[in-house]
Design a protein around this motif. Structure first.
Motif, short mmCIF file in Angstrom:
data_model
loop_
_atom_site.label_atom_id
_atom_site.label_comp_id
_atom_site.label_asym_id
_atom_site.label_seq_id
_atom_site.Cartn_x
_atom_site.Cartn_y
_atom_site.Cartn_z
N VAL A 99 1.49 17.58 8.71
CA VAL A 99 1.05 16.93 7.48
C VAL A 99 0.39 15.61 7.84
N MET A 100 -0.80 15.38 7.28
CA MET A 100 -1.50 14.14 7.54
C MET A 100 -2.06 13.62 6.21
N TYR A 101 -1.76 12.37 5.88
CA TYR A 101 -2.35 11.78 4.68
C TYR A 101 -2.60 10.30 4.88
N ARG A 102 -3.48 9.78 4.04
CA ARG A 102 -3.85 8.37 4.16
C ARG A 102 -3.79 7.69 2.80
N GLU B 20 -8.69 -2.35 -0.32
CA GLU B 20 -9.85 -3.14 0.11
C GLU B 20 -9.65 -3.74 1.50
N ARG B 21 -8.40 -3.92 1.94
CA ARG B 21 -8.14 -4.59 3.21
C ARG B 21 -7.62 -3.66 4.30
N ASN B 22 -6.78 -2.71 3.94
CA ASN B 22 -6.11 -1.90 4.95
C ASN B 22 -6.16 -0.42 4.65
N GLU B 23 -5.88 0.36 5.68
CA GLU B 23 -5.71 1.80 5.55
C GLU B 23 -4.47 2.20 6.33
N ILE B 24 -3.67 3.06 5.74
CA ILE B 24 -2.47 3.57 6.40
C ILE B 24 -2.63 5.07 6.61
N LEU B 25 -2.41 5.50 7.85
CA LEU B 25 -2.48 6.92 8.20
C LEU B 25 -1.09 7.40 8.56
N VAL B 26 -0.66 8.49 7.92
CA VAL B 26 0.64 9.10 8.16
C VAL B 26 0.43 10.46 8.80
N ILE B 27 1.16 10.72 9.90
CA ILE B 27 1.10 12.02 10.57
C ILE B 27 2.54 12.51 10.74
N ILE B 28 2.83 13.71 10.25
CA ILE B 28 4.18 14.25 10.29
C ILE B 28 4.17 15.60 11.00
N ASN B 29 5.05 15.75 11.97
CA ASN B 29 5.23 17.02 12.67
C ASN B 29 6.45 17.72 12.07
N ASN B 30 6.22 18.65 11.15
CA ASN B 30 7.32 19.39 10.51
C ASN B 30 7.62 20.65 11.31
N ASN B 31 7.92 20.42 12.57
CA ASN B 31 8.17 21.52 13.49
C ASN B 31 9.19 21.03 14.50
N LEU C 102 0.82 -1.21 0.00
CA LEU C 102 0.00 0.00 0.00
C LEU C 102 0.85 1.26 0.00
N LEU C 103 2.06 1.19 0.57
CA LEU C 103 2.95 2.35 0.57
C LEU C 103 3.46 2.68 -0.82
N ARG C 104 3.43 1.71 -1.72
CA ARG C 104 4.01 1.88 -3.06
C ARG C 104 2.98 2.29 -4.10
N THR C 105 1.73 2.52 -3.68
CA THR C 105 0.68 2.89 -4.62
C THR C 105 0.02 4.20 -4.18
N ASN C 106 -0.88 4.68 -5.03
CA ASN C 106 -1.65 5.88 -4.71
C ASN C 106 -3.10 5.56 -4.38
N GLN C 107 -3.39 4.31 -4.02
CA GLN C 107 -4.78 3.94 -3.80
C GLN C 107 -5.42 4.81 -2.73
N ASN C 108 -6.46 5.53 -3.13
CA ASN C 108 -7.20 6.41 -2.22
C ASN C 108 -6.28 7.32 -1.42
N PHE C 109 -5.26 7.81 -2.08
CA PHE C 109 -4.33 8.75 -1.43
C PHE C 109 -5.03 10.09 -1.24
N GLN C 110 -4.91 10.64 -0.03
CA GLN C 110 -5.58 11.90 0.25
C GLN C 110 -4.97 12.58 1.46
N PHE C 111 -4.75 13.91 1.36
CA PHE C 111 -4.33 14.68 2.52
C PHE C 111 -5.54 14.93 3.42
N ILE C 112 -5.29 15.01 4.72
CA ILE C 112 -6.36 15.17 5.70
C ILE C 112 -6.07 16.38 6.58
N ASP C 113 -7.09 17.20 6.80
CA ASP C 113 -7.00 18.32 7.74
C ASP C 113 -5.72 19.14 7.57
N VAL C 114 -5.51 19.66 6.37
CA VAL C 114 -4.32 20.47 6.11
C VAL C 114 -4.48 21.84 6.78
#
Length: 584
Positions: free
Chosen positions: A522-525, A529-540, A503-515
């Motif tokens: 930075v938050m994106y997911r 069909e099976r999994n969801e990955i949520l990324v949260i980055i503190n650029n501070n 899932l990290l290697r594709t753009n399936q349902n890639f979307q930024f969240i609460d920018v």
């Protein structure tokens, strides 16, 4: 509803086949203007005689992200007979409209002739990049500066390894044996692809001024050594890609030397773009060159003899040495007709060879399945470095830039795009990050969680520094005491993470969240069909308590970085310049 901003065309990145039975349809609308889009579609020949209308079906499209001006929508469709007519039903709180090839309508047109047309999904037209590329992690090697394994073949005047800073003209004796000697290091890092800058006989230390495209530069070794290198790479599951400089030759390329000597009587005069005689080989030259460099005369790839010579080169290094791909230098300045023939030649020699173009801008004309498999993804590079390294853009501008890039090409292209943070043409990533290693880690983390195939410039994994060329071309540091082993371990872990989670290697349902610009978060997911990955980055630089969107609160998942089970609360604390990655 802002009609002027609504756009689609039935080709390129807006309508394309992803396999022999499935099409992707993409639509662009004004940002925050349209709330729902439904694809209206059907076979062009299905007609209801009783109602005197075309027979159509409907399927809701998925929101595919926003940039600063537009929203993007995407849907996958499998036409029963591989042919399609289609349009769009757009809705917001004020209106509902039908958008077709002939314009906008309040009522759905009954005639199929009004709609966009995908005439037929022909198997030969399906863009099929090499399957192995998406799972590959590349390592770019500048051969003159990676390792000196055989001092006996050092060029005249070669300096002791790393004894001084690089200049445009000095040599240190890097060679193929040096690469062979360090293949275990490359394997330990987790690399599965090597990209070499030019290896052919040339005058300079960078070798982008080719003298003979059929010969190895003697400072690197001979053909037997190169063949051994490729074989040993393949034994370790490592692919090999070479650099093809077909836009221009070097000053000492034999045909160009003949032109200088024979002038108008040279049999090679049509191999170049000459503007008169005698040929003037100093700036300003009276012939076309790479940039304004007289020592790099531009080749006339429309000339049949030039074309045959270069296509023979493309075939030779695949058939004789089993290389796995070509990176094409200054690819946008060579004619499309040549690249089409180049693709046919390369794919006949090796069907799954990777063809990568060096283009720094919108490259759709080269990515329609008849020329390149991918290009060097410099727009993504710019978005990442401008935000994390240089702090030149806001969080929303970063999200907008990345969303624009992900919607610029078909997903089949995105999955093999060459994603890099630095190269022999740019300052090193640690240097442009003001030597802030944490910022480098954030950039690499984003690079490795994007669709495509990531590339590490040699030495970045151990914290090497260097400014613009020639500073970025320092000798590789092999003294363990001078290597940043923490950065090496971090890079290893990123590579392992990417290999383990498709899932990290594709753009399936890639979307930024609460920018939010004020938070530097930075938050994106990504989601399949099976999994969801949520990324949260503190650029501070400061530790921050970050609000978790309601949809993710109380969800149980796995922290992919430490492999621990976790449950997200309403907030999460993240250290300065750090990240959190959870899979549900």
């Amino acid at each position: 509803m802002l009609k002027a901003a609504i756009y689609h065309r039935p080709k390129n990145e807006f309508a394309y086949a992803i396999d022999e039975s499935t099409l992707h349809i993409r639509l662009k609308t004004s940002k925050n203007d349209v709330h729902k889009v439904i694809l209206v579609y059907g076979d062009p020949y299905d007609f209801n005689e009783e109602e005197k209308c075309w027979v159509s079906n409907k399927k809701e499209m998925t929101f595919n992200g926003s940039d600063d001006l537009h929203d993007y929508w995407l849907v996958a469709i499998s036409p029963e007979h591989r042919r399609l007519r289609y349009g769009f039903m757009l809705e917001n709180e004020k209106a509902s409209l039908f958008y077709t090839e002939k314009g906008f309508y309040k009522e759905q047109p009954k005639d199929a002739g009004y709609y966009f047309c995908f005439p037929f999904l022909n198997k030969i037209d399906v863009f099929s990049p090499p399957a192995w590329v998406n799972s590959t992690v590349w390592y770019q090697i500048f051969p003159e500066r990676f390792a000196n394994g055989n001092p006996k073949i050092n060029p005249e005047g070669a300096l002791a390894w790393g004894s001084t800073d690089p200049t445009p003209t000095n040599f240190f004796g890097g060679d193929f044996q040096g690469v062979i000697d360090h293949l275990d290091y490359i394997e330990e890092l987790g690399i599965t692809g090597l990209y070499f800058t030019p290896i052919f006989k040339a005058y300079s230390n960078h070798k982008y001024d080719t003298i003979d495209y059929m010969e190895i530069d003697p400072q690197f070794g001979d053909k037997a050594t190169f063949k051994k290198l490729v074989q040993k790479c393949h034994e370790k599951g490592i692919r090999v890609m070479l650099d093809a400089v077909f836009n221009h030759s070097g000053f000492y390329f034999e045909p160009f030397q003949d032109v200088l000597k024979q002038g108008e009587n040279s049999r090679y005069k049509d191999w170049f773009h000459l503007q008169g005689f005698p040929v003037k080989a100093e700036e300003p030259a009276n012939y076309d060159t790479f940039a304004y460099v007289p020592s790099m005369p531009k080749l006339n790839t429309e000339n049949e003899e030039v074309k045959k010579y270069l296509l023979d080169v493309a075939r030779y290094w695949i058939e004789e040495f089993d290389i796995d791909g070509w990176r094409l230098d200054v690819a946008n300045e060579v004619d499309h007709s040549f690249w089409r023939e180049f693709r046919l030649t390369v794919k006949q020699a090796k069907a799954d060879a990777y063809i990568l173009g060096e283009i720094w801008h919108d490259s759709m004309p080269w990515l329609q399945g008849d020329q390149f498999d991918a290009v060097m993804n410099y727009p993504l590079t710019s978005a990442i470095t401008e935000y994390f390294a240089k702090a030149n853009i806001s969080t929303s501008q970063f999200a907008n830039a990345v969303t624009t890039v992900t919607n610029l090409y078909p997903e089949t292209v995105n999955e093999v795009q060459f994603n890099l943070l630095g190269s022999h043409d740019t300052p090193r990533i640690l240097t442009i990050s003001d030597n802030n290693k944490d910022k480098v880690k954030l950039q690499m983390f984003v690079q490795f969680t994007m669709a495509g195939t990531p590339c590490i410039y040699y030495g970045d994994e151990i914290g090497m520094t260097g400014d613009q060329d020639p500073g970025c071309r320092k000798c590789m540091i092999w003294d363990k005491n001078k290597q940043d082993t923490d950065m090496f371990s971090f890079t290893q872990k990123l590579i392992s993470l990417r290999k383990n989670y498709l899932l990290l290697r594709t753009n399936q349902n890639f979307q930024f969240i609460d920018v939010s610009d004020g938070e530097s978060v930075v938050m994106y997911r990504k989601k399949d069909e099976r999994n969801e990955i949520l990324v949260i980055i503190n650029n501070n630089a400061e530790r921050k308590e970050i609000a978790i969107p309601a949809a993710y609160q109380n969800k149980q998942g796995e922290n992919l970085w430490d492999q621990q089970k976790t449950t997200l609360a309403s907030t999460i604390e993240i250290e300065g310049d750090d990240f959190h990655i959870v899979m549900f």
